[in-house]
Design an enzyme around this catalytic site. Structure first.
Site, PDB file in Angstrom:
ATOM      1  N   PRO A  77       0.823  -1.217   0.000  1.00  0.00           N
ATOM      2  CA  PRO A  77       0.000   0.000   0.000  1.00  0.00           C
ATOM      3  C   PRO A  77       0.856   1.266   0.000  1.00  0.00           C
ATOM      4  CG  PRO A  77      -0.086  -1.104   2.152  1.00  0.00           C
ATOM      5  CD  PRO A  77       0.651  -2.013   1.229  1.00  0.00           C
ATOM      6  N   GLY A  79       0.083   5.260   0.243  1.00  0.00           N
ATOM      7  CA  GLY A  79      -0.859   6.362   0.381  1.00  0.00           C
ATOM      8  C   GLY A  79      -0.466   7.511  -0.534  1.00  0.00           C
ATOM      9  N   SER A 106      -3.840   0.905  -0.703  1.00  0.00           N
ATOM     10  CA  SER A 106      -3.921   1.753   0.490  1.00  0.00           C
ATOM     11  C   SER A 106      -5.306   2.387   0.620  1.00  0.00           C
ATOM     12  CB  SER A 106      -2.864   2.864   0.403  1.00  0.00           C
ATOM     13  OG  SER A 106      -3.081   3.833   1.407  1.00  0.00           O
ATOM     14  N   LEU A 128      -6.342  -1.058   5.459  1.00  0.00           N
ATOM     15  CA  LEU A 128      -7.157  -0.033   6.115  1.00  0.00           C
ATOM     16  C   LEU A 128      -6.422   0.628   7.281  1.00  0.00           C
ATOM     17  CD1 LEU A 128     -10.056   1.140   6.045  1.00  0.00           C
ATOM     18  CD2 LEU A 128     -10.640  -0.483   7.845  1.00  0.00           C
ATOM     19  N   TYR A 129      -6.525   1.956   7.337  1.00  0.00           N
ATOM     20  CA  TYR A 129      -6.211   2.705   8.565  1.00  0.00           C
ATOM     21  C   TYR A 129      -7.539   3.016   9.224  1.00  0.00           C
ATOM     22  CZ  TYR A 129      -1.435   3.748   6.947  1.00  0.00           C
ATOM     23  OH  TYR A 129      -0.133   3.666   6.537  1.00  0.00           O
ATOM     24  N   THR A 155      -2.618  -2.378   9.104  1.00  0.00           N
ATOM     25  CA  THR A 155      -1.252  -1.892   9.310  1.00  0.00           C
ATOM     26  C   THR A 155      -1.085  -1.516  10.781  1.00  0.00           C
ATOM     27  OG1 THR A 155      -1.047  -1.149   7.039  1.00  0.00           O
ATOM     28  CG2 THR A 155       0.421  -0.118   8.634  1.00  0.00           C
ATOM     29  N   LYS A 210       0.274  -6.205   9.044  1.00  0.00           N
ATOM     30  CA  LYS A 210       1.481  -5.586   8.473  1.00  0.00           C
ATOM     31  C   LYS A 210       2.153  -4.724   9.529  1.00  0.00           C
ATOM     32  CE  LYS A 210       2.782  -2.637   4.494  1.00  0.00           C
ATOM     33  NZ  LYS A 210       3.037  -1.279   4.939  1.00  0.00           N
ATOM     34  N   SER A 232       7.390  -5.508   8.496  1.00  0.00           N
ATOM     35  CA  SER A 232       7.593  -4.191   7.880  1.00  0.00           C
ATOM     36  C   SER A 232       7.886  -3.161   8.956  1.00  0.00           C
ATOM     37  CB  SER A 232       6.315  -3.770   7.123  1.00  0.00           C
ATOM     38  OG  SER A 232       6.467  -2.486   6.533  1.00  0.00           O
ATOM     39  N   HIS A 234       7.456  -0.010   7.723  1.00  0.00           N
ATOM     40  CA  HIS A 234       6.867   1.062   6.919  1.00  0.00           C
ATOM     41  C   HIS A 234       7.940   1.754   6.069  1.00  0.00           C
ATOM     42  CE1 HIS A 234       2.693   2.788   7.131  1.00  0.00           C
ATOM     43  NE2 HIS A 234       3.221   3.669   6.331  1.00  0.00           N
ATOM     44  N   ASP A 265       8.929  -6.408   3.771  1.00  0.00           N
ATOM     45  CA  ASP A 265       9.347  -5.289   2.927  1.00  0.00           C
ATOM     46  C   ASP A 265      10.303  -4.412   3.713  1.00  0.00           C
ATOM     47  OD1 ASP A 265       7.907  -3.322   4.439  1.00  0.00           O
ATOM     48  OD2 ASP A 265       6.181  -3.399   3.089  1.00  0.00           O
ATOM     49  N   GLY A 267      13.493  -1.778   1.996  1.00  0.00           N
ATOM     50  CA  GLY A 267      14.823  -1.699   1.395  1.00  0.00           C
ATOM     51  C   GLY A 267      15.047  -2.633   0.219  1.00  0.00           C
ATOM     52  N   ARG A 289       8.954   1.620  -2.387  1.00  0.00           N
ATOM     53  CA  ARG A 289       9.521   2.746  -3.144  1.00  0.00           C
ATOM     54  C   ARG A 289       9.771   2.347  -4.589  1.00  0.00           C
ATOM     55  NH1 ARG A 289      11.278   3.463   1.914  1.00  0.00           N
ATOM     56  NH2 ARG A 289      10.747   5.421   2.953  1.00  0.00           N
TER      57      ARG A 289
HETATM   58  C1  LIG Z   1       5.083   7.113  -0.205  1.00  0.00           C
HETATM   59  C2  LIG Z   1       4.715   5.966   0.687  1.00  0.00           C
HETATM   60  C3  LIG Z   1       3.408   5.848   1.179  1.00  0.00           C
HETATM   61  C4  LIG Z   1       3.056   4.752   1.964  1.00  0.00           C
HETATM   62  N1  LIG Z   1       1.755   4.608   2.386  1.00  0.00           N
HETATM   63  C5  LIG Z   1       1.396   3.499   3.073  1.00  0.00           C
HETATM   64  C6  LIG Z   1       0.017   3.276   3.402  1.00  0.00           C
HETATM   65  O1  LIG Z   1      -0.870   4.026   3.033  1.00  0.00           O
HETATM   66  N2  LIG Z   1      -0.271   2.160   4.130  1.00  0.00           N
HETATM   67  C7  LIG Z   1       0.696   1.261   4.546  1.00  0.00           C
HETATM   68  O2  LIG Z   1       0.383   0.269   5.202  1.00  0.00           O
HETATM   69  N3  LIG Z   1       2.001   1.455   4.213  1.00  0.00           N
HETATM   70  C8  LIG Z   1       2.360   2.533   3.492  1.00  0.00           C
HETATM   71  N4  LIG Z   1       3.670   2.703   3.129  1.00  0.00           N
HETATM   72  C9  LIG Z   1       4.657   1.675   3.474  1.00  0.00           C
HETATM   73  C10 LIG Z   1       4.752   0.642   2.338  1.00  0.00           C
HETATM   74  O3  LIG Z   1       3.551  -0.090   2.229  1.00  0.00           O
HETATM   75  C11 LIG Z   1       5.906  -0.334   2.576  1.00  0.00           C
HETATM   76  O4  LIG Z   1       5.755  -0.921   3.851  1.00  0.00           O
HETATM   77  C12 LIG Z   1       7.278   0.335   2.477  1.00  0.00           C
HETATM   78  O5  LIG Z   1       7.299   1.252   1.414  1.00  0.00           O
HETATM   79  C13 LIG Z   1       8.334  -0.731   2.270  1.00  0.00           C
HETATM   80  O6  LIG Z   1       9.602  -0.192   2.233  1.00  0.00           O
HETATM   81  P1  LIG Z   1      10.374   0.164   0.864  1.00  0.00           P
HETATM   82  O7  LIG Z   1       9.787   1.450   0.384  1.00  0.00           O
HETATM   83  O8  LIG Z   1      11.777   0.292   1.285  1.00  0.00           O
HETATM   84  O9  LIG Z   1      10.109  -0.955  -0.105  1.00  0.00           O
HETATM   85  C14 LIG Z   1       4.040   3.778   2.319  1.00  0.00           C
HETATM   86  C15 LIG Z   1       5.342   3.912   1.831  1.00  0.00           C
HETATM   87  C16 LIG Z   1       5.688   4.976   1.006  1.00  0.00           C
HETATM   88  C17 LIG Z   1       7.090   5.052   0.462  1.00  0.00           C
END
Ligand SMILES: Cc1cc2nc3c(=O)[nH]c(=O)nc-3n(C[C@H](O)[C@H](O)[C@H](O)COP(=O)(O)O)c2cc1C
Length: 357
Positions: A77, A79, A106, A128-129, A155, A210, A232, A234, A265, A267, A289
């Protein structure tokens, strides 16, 4: 799409995004140490390749919750993803379907989850948040089930919104409107294991938690009937100074003991990174990312192209490490060492530095 490497994809993304959106995508919380540590963790594992196995055909298809995965990867997800490409979560849904993996949509992006499900029917997970009370949550889950979602993701690492200083310094507010200290976190903050128990009892939809980092929580998830444990932090955007997610994998995989799939997830940017996580026992890898960069590089078509390159990288890595199927990816193919380059969010793309980033 003209790019032939993920380097070019990342470069294109940088060129397409304004500074605010770019920093929102690549930034982390506080000192950004958790962000860098995720990458440091991935770089701290190297291969012990085996030779002379027939790798003329390399298979890396898998499945998650009954959905076939062309590669063991999910799009997590994101956002406000519409900040990177205007079609937002719908374009990710299309790209993921074109290529053949699974999306976790998301709850804080556009279009809304019902619209995405109508326009792009297919297996999909909804994340969901909580921005309302239990009856609000129940109504939303019921709506997700009615709309055809095949999994529901809570999450758990975002009970409050962190301090993302790149955004704060620029007074940048993402499209979701979520900011540190924002008032809409009261329900999210009061979420507990009872929330998990409630969802499991009331709804017949696979539940993903998550944000797991330690074995005890993973075990508790399994004991409560959670269907997928998702490691994760995040992407280093929430609690700073967490250990890297790849370093949490062995402990969590041991605690889960094969009872349910484990996602990870944090990196993971390249095919070799995915293979490392699979060797350490992950069933599939989320790449946040990566997803955001590909969308910024050119929306649906760019994400499909990036996934094709990723598949090529995964298969090449497996072949050169001497593995022709996923069951040959075991911890014996890896050993820990010191990384050779300083870790940062884009250190998977060292050529970017040479080309002026
Ligand atoms: C721009 C951005 C927005 C994100 N928004 C959400 C979200 O809405 N809900 C959520 O559970 N995780 C969110 N995440 C976390 C990602 O789902 C994921 O856990 C994280 O990007 C993994 O790390 P990585 O970017 O190094 O792959 C977000 C991450 C980024 C980079």
């Amino acid at each position: 799409m003209k790019f032939l490497t993920l380097h070019e994809m990342a470069k294109q993304a940088r060129q397409n995004l304004a500074r605010g959106e770019w920093d929102y995508l690549i930034g982390g919380a506080d000192t950004e140490s958790a962000l860098r540590r995720n990458r440091h963790g991935v770089d701290s594992w190297v291969f012990r390749p085996r030779i002379l196995n027939d790798v003329s055909s390399v298979q890396c298809e898998s499945q998650l919750l009954g959905t076939p995965l062309r590669i063991p990867v999910v799009m997590p997800p994101i956002g406000s993803i519409q900040a990177f490409a205007p079609e937002g979560g719908e374009a990710v849904a299309q790209a993921v379907q074109d290529f053949g993996i699974l999306q976790i949509l998301s709850s804080v992006c556009t279009p809304d989850f019902v619209t995405v499900a109508q326009r792009v029917p297919g297996p999909r997970i909804y994340q969901l948040y909580l921005v309302g009370d239990q009856s609000w949550m129940d109504d939303t889950i019921a709506q997700a089930i009615d709309s055809g979602y095949t999994g529901f993701c809570l999450t758990a690492d975002t009970q409050v919104y962190s301090r993302r200083e790149r955004d704060i310094i620029k007074r940048y507010v993402p499209a979701s409107g979520r900011v540190a200290g924002g008032g809409d976190f009261q329900y999210q903050a009061s979420m507990t294991w009872d929330t998990v128990a409630h969802v499991k009892k009331k709804f017949d939809i696979p539940l993903i938690v998550k944000g797991v980092n330690v074995g005890e929580d993973a075990k508790r998830c399994v004991d409560m009937g959670v269907d997928v444990v998702y490691i994760s932090n995040h992407g280093g955007r929430q609690l700073d100074h967490t250990r890297s997610c790849i370093d949490a994998l062995p402990e969590v995989v041991a605690a889960v003991a094969g009872a349910v799939p484990v996602l990870v997830d944090g990196g993971f940017m390249r095919g070799a990174d995915v293979v490392k996580a699979l060797c350490l026992g992950a069933d599939a890898v989320g790449m946040g990312r990566f997803e955001g960069l590909a969308m910024a590089a050119g929306g649906r078509a760019a994400l499909v192209k990036a996934l094709e390159i990723l598949e090529h990288e995964i298969k090449t890595t497996m072949a050169l490490a001497g593995a022709n199927s996923l069951d040959q990816l075991t911890p014996e193919l890896l050993e820990r060492t010191l990384p050779i380059t300083p870790a940062h969010v884009l250190s998977a793309f060292p050529l970017l530095e040479e080309t002026g980033y």
